[in-house]
Design a protein around this motif. Structure first.
Motif, short mmCIF file in Angstrom:
data_model
loop_
_atom_site.label_atom_id
_atom_site.label_comp_id
_atom_site.label_asym_id
_atom_site.label_seq_id
_atom_site.Cartn_x
_atom_site.Cartn_y
_atom_site.Cartn_z
N THR A 1 -2.59 -6.64 -3.82
CA THR A 1 -2.94 -5.61 -2.85
C THR A 1 -3.80 -6.22 -1.73
O THR A 1 -4.20 -7.39 -1.79
CB THR A 1 -3.70 -4.46 -3.52
OG1 THR A 1 -4.91 -4.98 -4.11
CG2 THR A 1 -2.85 -3.81 -4.59
N LEU B 1 -8.79 -3.03 7.94
CA LEU B 1 -8.60 -2.00 6.91
C LEU B 1 -9.39 -0.74 7.25
O LEU B 1 -8.89 0.38 7.08
CB LEU B 1 -9.04 -2.53 5.54
CG LEU B 1 -8.91 -1.56 4.37
CD1 LEU B 1 -7.45 -1.18 4.15
CD2 LEU B 1 -9.49 -2.17 3.10
N LEU B 2 -10.62 -0.91 7.74
CA LEU B 2 -11.41 0.25 8.15
C LEU B 2 -10.72 1.01 9.27
O LEU B 2 -10.69 2.24 9.27
CB LEU B 2 -12.81 -0.20 8.59
CG LEU B 2 -13.72 0.90 9.14
CD1 LEU B 2 -14.02 1.94 8.06
CD2 LEU B 2 -15.01 0.32 9.68
N PHE C 1 -7.82 -2.19 -6.16
CA PHE C 1 -8.25 -3.54 -6.52
C PHE C 1 -8.28 -3.79 -8.03
O PHE C 1 -7.66 -4.73 -8.53
CB PHE C 1 -9.63 -3.82 -5.93
CG PHE C 1 -10.17 -5.18 -6.29
CD1 PHE C 1 -9.67 -6.32 -5.69
CD2 PHE C 1 -11.19 -5.31 -7.22
CE1 PHE C 1 -10.15 -7.58 -6.02
CE2 PHE C 1 -11.68 -6.57 -7.56
CZ PHE C 1 -11.15 -7.70 -6.95
N THR D 1 -7.19 6.83 1.06
CA THR D 1 -8.11 5.72 1.31
C THR D 1 -8.26 4.86 0.06
O THR D 1 -8.38 3.64 0.14
CB THR D 1 -9.48 6.22 1.77
OG1 THR D 1 -9.99 7.19 0.82
CG2 THR D 1 -9.38 6.90 3.13
N PHE E 1 -6.88 -5.75 -0.96
CA PHE E 1 -8.19 -6.18 -1.42
C PHE E 1 -8.11 -7.47 -2.22
O PHE E 1 -9.01 -8.32 -2.14
CB PHE E 1 -8.84 -5.07 -2.26
CG PHE E 1 -9.87 -4.28 -1.52
CD1 PHE E 1 -11.13 -4.08 -2.06
CD2 PHE E 1 -9.59 -3.76 -0.27
CE1 PHE E 1 -12.08 -3.35 -1.38
CE2 PHE E 1 -10.54 -3.03 0.42
CZ PHE E 1 -11.80 -2.82 -0.13
N LEU F 1 -5.32 2.53 -0.27
CA LEU F 1 -5.40 1.38 0.63
C LEU F 1 -6.34 0.30 0.12
O LEU F 1 -6.23 -0.86 0.51
CB LEU F 1 -5.85 1.85 2.02
CG LEU F 1 -4.85 2.68 2.83
CD1 LEU F 1 -5.51 3.27 4.06
CD2 LEU F 1 -3.65 1.83 3.22
N SER F 2 -7.28 0.69 -0.74
CA SER F 2 -8.27 -0.26 -1.25
C SER F 2 -8.14 -0.48 -2.75
O SER F 2 -9.14 -0.76 -3.42
CB SER F 2 -9.68 0.23 -0.90
OG SER F 2 -9.91 1.54 -1.41
N ALA G 1 -11.18 -6.92 6.69
CA ALA G 1 -12.00 -5.75 6.35
C ALA G 1 -12.12 -4.79 7.53
O ALA G 1 -12.02 -3.57 7.36
CB ALA G 1 -13.39 -6.21 5.90
N ASP H 1 -9.94 -10.87 -1.19
CA ASP H 1 -10.81 -11.60 -2.11
C ASP H 1 -10.40 -13.07 -2.19
O ASP H 1 -11.25 -13.97 -2.20
CB ASP H 1 -10.75 -10.95 -3.49
CG ASP H 1 -11.54 -11.71 -4.54
OD1 ASP H 1 -12.78 -11.62 -4.54
OD2 ASP H 1 -10.91 -12.40 -5.36
N SER I 1 0.82 -1.22 0.00
CA SER I 1 0.00 0.00 0.00
C SER I 1 0.85 1.26 0.00
O SER I 1 0.39 2.33 -0.43
CB SER I 1 -0.93 0.01 1.22
OG SER I 1 -1.80 -1.10 1.20
N ILE J 1 -7.91 3.05 7.78
CA ILE J 1 -8.43 4.22 7.06
C ILE J 1 -8.85 5.32 8.04
O ILE J 1 -8.58 6.51 7.82
CB ILE J 1 -9.59 3.81 6.15
CG1 ILE J 1 -9.08 2.94 4.99
CG2 ILE J 1 -10.33 5.03 5.61
CD1 ILE J 1 -10.17 2.38 4.12
#
Length: 319
Positions: free
Chosen positions: A261, A286-287, A246, A240, A263, A243-244, A283, A267, A89, A290
């Motif tokens: 990454t 990750l929140l 995809f 943000t 995400f 960081l996500s 998840a 997955d 990231s 962020i």
């Protein structure tokens, strides 16, 4: 008889309220408030609460569950692929900073009278309108060895045999993928900056020119303080988003050769390995990252722009 009288009065008042303009306005306002909040709770907060609960279990989509407590969160720091994706990231964060600097520079140039400025804005903004999957396929062929990018470099006299494999070489492939994201979102950030810069009062520029301020001094003392809100917003969205990341790495490389990454790994953990509890913990983690990054950015910009709301310098000058 005495009990029915208050009921009839209540019904008549309610009927008058429903037929009145003020009553109908209040009902419409209430519906516009209640319905979105209900939908937000049903499709966002309730599933998120369920996901937080899943993160404490060892489970698949179908079958029994086993409560494991914080074990899934411990696995985040012991699994090499997850920890590596977090380090990855940093590539995208660095790219987002470069992207914002370029966007702010171009926006400042195009906010003043520039030949073919509108055409250039449209050209730069166009990549943002393209679907992310389509962009992935475009750059997959662009960076494939012997295809578009190598052909262009061969025109400059570099033999194709001596060119690296852009999507296989560790480190270099992530730089290429970050460049793809920068290319896609640069125009969007530039347009947002242009809109903010155009809203600055032109009288400030005139006063600065009278005081003898050059373009850089106008940028530092007028433009930057005036658009601090949009700068903060763009940086928060870019960080943000980094960081996500995809779509580009998933379509171009499928996360191979060290390009997975956070995400993409999430997955894989959720849908290939069927480790729903671990994916839910990823998840939630990750929140949390962020939220922490957003808080740090707000603190940073409050410090940087702490004197932005003062009317000029203490000595009353623009320069």
């Amino acid at each position: 008889m005495n009990g029915s009288k208050p009921k009839s009065e209540l019904k008549s008042r309610l009927s008058l309220f429903l037929r009145s303009t003020g009553g109908q306005q209040k009902i419409i306002i209430g519906c516009f408030i209640v319905i979105p909040v209900l939908l937000l709770f049903t499709f966002t907060y309730l599933p998120f609460g369920e996901m937080v609960g899943f993160s404490f279990f060892k489970m698949k989509y179908v079958g029994s569950r086993e409560f494991v407590g914080l074990q899934n969160y411990k696995d985040l720091f012991t699994r090499g692929d997850i920890f590596q994706s977090l380090k990855l990231s940093l590539y995208y964060m660095a790219g987002s900073v470069v992207q914002l600097v370029l966007a702010l520079f171009l926006a400042t140039m195009l906010s003043f009278k520039t030949k073919f400025g509108n055409a250039f804005k449209g050209i730069m903004f166009f990549p943002y309108l393209i679907n992310g999957i389509a962009i992935g396929f475009i750059f997959k062929f662009f960076f494939t060895h012997g295809f578009v990018f190598d052909t262009v470099l061969s025109w400059l006299g570099i033999p194709i045999e001596k060119m690296p494999y852009w999507l296989r070489t560790q480190g270099l492939n992530n730089v290429c993928l970050v460049g793809t994201s920068v290319w896609r979102y640069l125009g969007q950030n530039m347009v947002l900056f242009i809109g903010a810069i155009m809203s600055v009062d032109p009288a400030l520029y005139e006063a600065a020119e009278i005081d003898g301020a050059n373009r850089f001094q106008q940028f530092r003392n007028i433009i930057l303080p005036s658009i601090k809100t949009i700068i903060t917003l763009n940086l928060i969205l870019s960080i943000t988003g980094s960081l996500s990341a995809f779509e580009p790495p998933y379509v171009i490389t499928k996360g191979a050769n060290g390009t997975g990454t956070f995400f993409i790994i999430m997955d894989k953990v959720a849908h290939t390995d069927q480790k729903v509890g671990l994916a839910s913990a990823m998840a939630v983690f990750l929140l949390a990252i962020i939220l922490i990054v957003t808080l740090l950015q707000n603190i940073f910009f409050k410090y940087v722009f702490r004197n932005a709301n003062t009317d000029g310098n203490k000595n009353g000058g623009i320069i």
